[in-house]
Enzyme design. Structure first.
Site, short mmCIF file in Angstrom:
data_model
loop_
_atom_site.label_atom_id
_atom_site.label_comp_id
_atom_site.label_asym_id
_atom_site.label_seq_id
_atom_site.Cartn_x
_atom_site.Cartn_y
_atom_site.Cartn_z
N SER A 124 57.07 19.31 -20.29
CA SER A 124 55.68 19.66 -20.60
C SER A 124 55.63 20.63 -21.77
O SER A 124 56.56 21.43 -21.97
CB SER A 124 55.09 20.33 -19.35
OG SER A 124 53.92 21.04 -19.68
N TYR A 148 55.83 26.81 -12.15
CA TYR A 148 55.85 25.39 -12.53
C TYR A 148 56.53 25.21 -13.88
O TYR A 148 57.46 24.40 -14.04
CB TYR A 148 54.42 24.81 -12.58
CG TYR A 148 54.37 23.47 -13.29
CD1 TYR A 148 54.89 22.32 -12.68
CD2 TYR A 148 53.82 23.35 -14.57
CE1 TYR A 148 54.87 21.10 -13.33
CE2 TYR A 148 53.80 22.13 -15.22
CZ TYR A 148 54.32 21.01 -14.61
OH TYR A 148 54.31 19.80 -15.26
N LYS A 152 60.26 23.37 -15.18
CA LYS A 152 60.46 22.40 -16.28
C LYS A 152 61.57 22.89 -17.20
O LYS A 152 62.44 22.13 -17.60
CB LYS A 152 59.16 22.19 -17.05
CG LYS A 152 58.09 21.44 -16.26
CD LYS A 152 58.51 20.01 -15.99
CE LYS A 152 57.65 19.32 -14.94
NZ LYS A 152 58.22 18.08 -14.44
P1 NAD Z 1 51.47 13.06 -10.04
O1 NAD Z 1 51.44 14.13 -9.00
O2 NAD Z 1 50.29 12.16 -10.18
O3 NAD Z 1 52.76 12.14 -9.82
C1 NAD Z 1 53.96 12.63 -9.25
C2 NAD Z 1 54.40 11.62 -8.19
O4 NAD Z 1 55.63 12.05 -7.63
C3 NAD Z 1 53.40 11.49 -7.04
O5 NAD Z 1 53.17 10.12 -6.77
C4 NAD Z 1 54.11 12.17 -5.87
O6 NAD Z 1 53.76 11.56 -4.64
C5 NAD Z 1 55.56 11.96 -6.23
N1 NAD Z 1 56.50 12.96 -5.72
C6 NAD Z 1 56.46 14.32 -5.86
N2 NAD Z 1 57.53 14.88 -5.28
C7 NAD Z 1 58.28 13.86 -4.78
C8 NAD Z 1 59.53 13.79 -4.07
N3 NAD Z 1 60.22 14.89 -3.77
N4 NAD Z 1 60.00 12.57 -3.73
C9 NAD Z 1 59.31 11.43 -4.02
N5 NAD Z 1 58.14 11.45 -4.68
C10 NAD Z 1 57.64 12.64 -5.05
O7 NAD Z 1 51.81 13.77 -11.42
P2 NAD Z 1 51.71 13.20 -12.91
O8 NAD Z 1 50.54 13.82 -13.58
O9 NAD Z 1 51.87 11.73 -12.90
O10 NAD Z 1 53.01 13.89 -13.53
C11 NAD Z 1 54.25 13.21 -13.60
C12 NAD Z 1 55.28 14.15 -14.19
O11 NAD Z 1 54.84 14.60 -15.47
C13 NAD Z 1 55.53 15.41 -13.37
O12 NAD Z 1 56.91 15.73 -13.45
C14 NAD Z 1 54.72 16.46 -14.08
O13 NAD Z 1 55.23 17.75 -13.89
C15 NAD Z 1 54.86 16.01 -15.53
N6 NAD Z 1 53.76 16.47 -16.42
C16 NAD Z 1 52.47 16.18 -16.09
C17 NAD Z 1 51.44 16.61 -16.90
C18 NAD Z 1 49.99 16.33 -16.54
O14 NAD Z 1 49.12 16.99 -17.12
N7 NAD Z 1 49.69 15.39 -15.67
C19 NAD Z 1 51.72 17.33 -18.07
C20 NAD Z 1 53.06 17.60 -18.38
C21 NAD Z 1 54.08 17.15 -17.54
#
Ligand code: NAD
Ligand code: UDP
Length: 337
Positions: A124, A148, A152
């Site tokens: 991120s 958080y 990362k």
């Molecule tokens: P999200 O919460 O929609 O998706 C994450 C998925 O992982 C969910 O379906 C959840 O059920 C699953 N999950 C979490 N822990 C788990 C575990 N231990 N075992 C199995 N499944 C698990 O989040 P997102 O927005 O799709 O983000 C995806 C990735 O991108 C994450 O790593 C997040 O930190 C990163 N990210 C997101 C953003 C944002 O703004 N959405 C920005 C930067 C980075």
């Protein structure tokens, strides 16, 4: 390629699954639905008319991962599974360190066991902390302001150490800017539980009258109109970036870092005005105090991703506003069909 997608039922993961399937890859999804639901998997199938394997469970469960790798010849892993709420990470830091670090370590151990060496990681822009200048380049200093963000940064360090220790390893670290928008079909998108923390989900809830008005956190920043500036990227463009990253992982070694953003910053007010115009709906707002920990402006220099991955965003801020709203107003239908 046959690609394991952790967190493939989540917001960014589900859009990425669609792009990978449409590009002809095979995928295996593992998700524990801690922040998603089963219906998403059906919707991925509806959009793509393709089948894929799914395992329900926790990525921290080593026996489950070993079973997945035994039953499938996995060529590469895209690791989305993590907790992602900044505020919650401050009140429940151990939960964040446990989930966001253990998932990666367990995956890496099992990948080693099964000789799989291609890894794409969801990082991120938060790892840049408060940048000294803009736009942000990949070699800027890194720092974090909440657990958080620290998870990362620690993940990036772990992956870099693993790639150093094993010259066969290929790690692509993608630093996302602000993903918003939804699939054009209205079948995939983002709909957080409770009161949203992020701007676009909040705007949508105000537009649907579930919340009375948006609080704009500060209008006295040193930006074009005083409100905070961010680099919003359409989630479908972001998903396509993973296709490029997987190709790169398969043809290179070591660790590489890429910003995934558009390179253009929009202010909160610009986003609100664009949303109102595109969707022909009012979004009442009030100016509120600054939110603790916020920076004034954050936008990417996307040059490296363009030069080395051939990645360039295509969708506009208008597309992002239209698709975010469309997903929510059609949500009842596609969740209950
Ligand atoms: P999200 O919460 O929609 O998706 C994450 C998925 O992982 C969910 O379906 C959840 O059920 C699953 N999950 C979490 N822990 C788990 C575990 N231990 N075992 C199995 N499944 C698990 O989040 P997102 O927005 O799709 O983000 C995806 C990735 O991108 C994450 O790593 C997040 O930190 C990163 N990210 C997101 C953003 C944002 O703004 N959405 C920005 C930067 C980075
Ligand atoms: N923001 C806002 N009101 C909200 C949520 C966010 O004014 O209810 C602002 C926030 O101060 C920032 C921008 O919108 O300038 C994007 O915030 P978000 O939480 O979506 O992303 P991040 O701050 O993590 O980049």
């Amino acid at each position: 390629m046959n690609i394991l997608i952790t967190g493939g039922a989540g917001y960014i993961g589900s859009h990425t699954c669609v792009e990978l399937l449409e590009a002809g890859h095979d995928i295996v999804i593992v998700d524990n639905f801690s922040n998603s639901n089963f219906k998403v998997l059906d919707n991925i199938k509806t959009i793509t008319s393709k089948e894929f394997k799914f395992y329900e469970g926790d990525v921290k469960d080593k026996a489950l991962l070993e079973k997945i790798f035994k039953e499938n010849k996995i060529d590469a892993v895209i690791h989305f599974a993590a907790y992602k709420a900044v505020g919650e990470s401050v009140t429940k830091p151990l939960m964040y360190y446990r989930n966001n670090l253990d998932t990666t370590i367990t995956l890496l151990e099992v990948m080693n066991e099964f000789n799989c060496h291609n890894f794409v990681f969801s990082s991120s822009a938060t790892v840049y902390g408060s940048p000294k200048s803009l736009p942000i380049k990949e070699d800027f200093p890194l720092s974090t302001t909440n657990p958080y963000g620290t998870t990362k940064l620690m993940n990036e360090q772990i992956l870099s150490d693993v790639a150093t220790a094993d010259p066969d390893f290929s790690v692509i670290i993608l630093r996302y800017f602000n993903p918003i928008g939804a699939h054009r079909s209205g079948l995939l998108g983002e709909d957080p539980n409770g009161i949203p923390n992020n701007l676009m989900p909040y705007i949508v809830r105000v537009a649907t009258k579930e919340l009375p008005s948006l609080n704009i956190f500060g209008n006295d920043y040193d930006t074009k109109d005083g409100t905070g500036v961010r680099d919003y990227i359409h989630v479908v463009d972001l998903a396509k970036g993973h296709l490029k990253a997987i190709e790169k992982a398969a043809t290179s070694k070591g660790v590489k870092y890429y910003n995934l953003g558009t390179g253009t910053g929009y202010s909160v007010l610009e986003l609100v005005k664009t949303f109102e115009k595109v969707n022909n709906i009012k979004v009442p707002y009030k100016i509120a105090p600054r939110r603790a920990g916020d920076i004034a402006s954050c936008y990417a220099d996307p040059t490296k991703a363009y030069q080395e991955l051939g990645f360039k965003t295509e969708l506009t801020i208008e597309d992002m506003c239209r698709d975010s709203y469309n997903y929510i107003i059609t949500k009842e239908k596609h969740l209950n069909d």
